[in-house]
Design an enzyme around this catalytic site. Structure first.
Site, short mmCIF file in Angstrom:
data_model
loop_
_atom_site.label_atom_id
_atom_site.label_comp_id
_atom_site.label_asym_id
_atom_site.label_seq_id
_atom_site.Cartn_x
_atom_site.Cartn_y
_atom_site.Cartn_z
N HIS A 121 0.84 -1.19 0.00
CA HIS A 121 0.00 0.00 0.00
C HIS A 121 0.88 1.24 0.00
O HIS A 121 1.89 1.32 0.70
CB HIS A 121 -0.87 0.05 1.27
N GLY A 150 7.51 -21.98 8.16
CA GLY A 150 6.19 -21.60 8.63
C GLY A 150 6.17 -20.23 9.30
O GLY A 150 7.10 -19.86 10.03
#
Length: 551
Positions: A121, A150
């Site tokens: 953004h 992970g």
């Protein structure tokens, strides 16, 4: 209770979606058929899906474009959107997020709940709510054979090199080198999967390439119209020309030397009677009867002789000032050397004596010459002298006011005799002495001679595993210093903080090779010293016909 064949519990029916790597082996026929329909629907939407790919129905997959390679899968609860290309044999595991512009190579593992966010953004305007500001998308590129652990997060604009590992929970904000292991927030490199020596070998390879690329400019700037000068303020010297020939042979190609008759000009410098080569603009000086030549002329026996050898030429005349002595005269001249008080100077003269004998033997002294063939006693006299001077407590041949003098003198004495006439040999006593000396050496002020003396002697004399480990430690220090000291416009300085010179460049390049060979990675440099600092013998005794032969 075990369910009847063909029937599964709810937990069993979900296993292929969550353990997607084994979907085609463990899923029921109905589930496999349903997966084929799922893939057909996705292909109908314009996505490119490879053979035996798998996309769980429990995954949210709605990208603008998608390529999923052969045998690759997207497991349950994963979220894939944007412009995504995933290679063969890859996995997007449970709960992983792949969004934005993301491209991976083959054999990439994206761990559970990891996130690859190939967009961002904008937030530059403080007057506009961020969710309404424009998006940017530099994209994420992942190489082959990468494991992303992970809960790791990879941010937009990052490239992850092949074979890298991103640790669980890492936040990757900048590029990850190939083979690196990164952990933490922000992620940092903690090691290289290949091991330290493999990384060092690549560093040597890159250094050698950079040095080769720079060498033409370095030699061109050193040429002064008639000869080479070692740096801007110096007068041209014979040694500078010889160092340039060695550097060109090591790093460049013969074309650097083709436009000048280096061999002819060097041969014309040799005095036909004494066989010595004076400095430019100076007259040759005959040594007193029974004595050895001065230091400059003695070193030219090495530098000019080996430069000619590299040019596949040789001295036109024997070095009569040395090999013209008979065995008794040479023995007496050696005995008068200040080996106990000035090992540095004495070792240098022994080096010149041994090298002069080497040139005579390699050339095969003509029958009409008054020069005694080296097998008529000269070589044996020198070997006997050097052997008899070896200190049984240290292994050193030379002495001196400081241990530095003794180490340098020993290097020169062995280099010019035993090393030129025989194979390398183990001498644990000498190696231990040199290693102990190195432990007290201040490398921040050590010059090219200091480094070469230590590294060459450790290379020559290394013995058992303990000594080899110490030698490798010293070698790593020298490698790091050399790689850090390179100056693109000049090469390497003889001493820290000094100007880069041809002498410093030639000596440090040779020392670098020995240091790399101590670590068994010298091949990475792509060169091997062949001149003054050549590692192999120039003569070897041939037992059947009992004579010395050139190598």
């Amino acid at each position: 209770m075990t369910p009847p064949p063909g029937e599964e519990t709810q937990g069993d029916s979900l296993e292929p979606d969550f353990a997607a790597w084994s979907f085609w082996e463990i899923a029921s026929e109905d589930a496999r058929a349903d997966q084929q329909r799922r893939l057909a629907d996705l292909r109908a939407r314009g996505y490119l899906l490879g053979d035996r790919a798998m996309v769980s129905r429990l995954a949210a997959v709605h990208p603008e474009r998608l390529y999923l390679g052969d045998r690759s899968y997207i497991a349950a609860h994963a979220h894939v959107s944007g412009d995504v290309s995933i290679g063969d044999d890859c996995s997007v595991n449970v709960g992983a997020v792949v969004r934005g512009n993301v491209s991976t190579g083959r054999a990439v593992r994206i761990g559970s709940y990891a996130a690859l966010l190939g967009f961002n953004h904008g937030f530059e305007s403080i007057d506009t709510e961020m969710f309404t500001q424009p998006l940017t998308a530099d994209g994420i590129v992942v190489g082959d054979d990468v494991w992303i652990g992970g809960h790791a997060i990879v941010l937009d604009g990052v490239t992850i090199g092949s074979h890298a590992v991103v640790g669980a929970g890492a936040v990757v904000t900048r590029d990850v080198p190939a083979w690196a292991v990164v952990v933490g927030n922000p992620a940092r490199v903690v090691r290289d999967r290949r091991g330290a020596e493999d990384v060092l070998a690549l560093g040597l390879q890159a250094f050698a390439g950079r040095a080769r690329a720079d060498s033409r400019g370095i030699l061109a700037r050193a040429w002064d119209g008639e000869a080479y000068r070692d740096h801007a303020a110096a007068a041209p010297t014979v040694r500078a020309r010889c160092d340039a020939i060695e550097i060109a042979t090591l790093l460049a190609d013969a074309s650097l030397l083709a436009d000048r008759d280096h061999g002819g000009e060097l041969k014309r410098l040799q005095d036909a009677v004494l066989g010595l080569v004076p400095e430019f603009g100076e007259d040759v000086q005959a040594p007193p009867p029974g004595e050895l030549p001065d230091q400059t002329s003695s070193y030219h026996v090495l530098s000019v002789g080996y430069a000619l050898d590299l040019l596949q030429e040789s001295f036109p005349h024997p070095v009569a000032a040395i090999v013209g002595l008979d065995a008794d005269g040479l023995g007496q001249a050696l005995a008068r050397l200040p080996l106990a008080d000035d090992g540095w100077s004495a070792g240098a003269l022994i080096d010149a004596v041994g090298t002069a004998i080497t040139w005579s033997a390699r050339a095969g002294a003509p029958e009409a010459s008054p020069v005694a063939p080296p097998t008529d006693g000269l070589l044996e006299v020198v070997l006997g002298f050097v052997t008899s001077r070896r200190n049984p407590e240290t292994g050193l041949v030379a002495r001196g006011p400081t241990l530095r003098d003794a180490v340098n003198g020993t290097y020169r004495a062995l280099r010019g005799t035993t090393a030129q006439w025989d194979e390398r040999r183990a001498d644990p006593l000498l190696a231990t002495t040199v290693a102990d000396y190195e432990a007290g050496l201040d490398w921040s002020t050590a010059n090219a001679c200091d480094a070469l003396d230590v590294v060459w002697l450790l290379w020559w004399a290394r013995g058992d595993e303990c000594l080899r480990n110490r030698s490798r430690s010293v070698a790593r220090t020298v490698i790091d210093l050399t790689l850090a000291a390179w100056q693109p416009e000049g090469g390497l300085p003889f001493e820290p903080g000094g100007p880069a010179t041809l002498q410093g460049t030639e000596m440090w390049l040779a020392t670098l090779w020995y240091a790399a060979d101590l670590m068994n990675i010298a091949d990475a440099l792509g060169y091997r010293p062949a001149g003054v600092h050549r590692p192999g013998p120039a003569l070897r005794w041939s037992q059947p016909d009992r004579r010395w032969r050139a190598t």
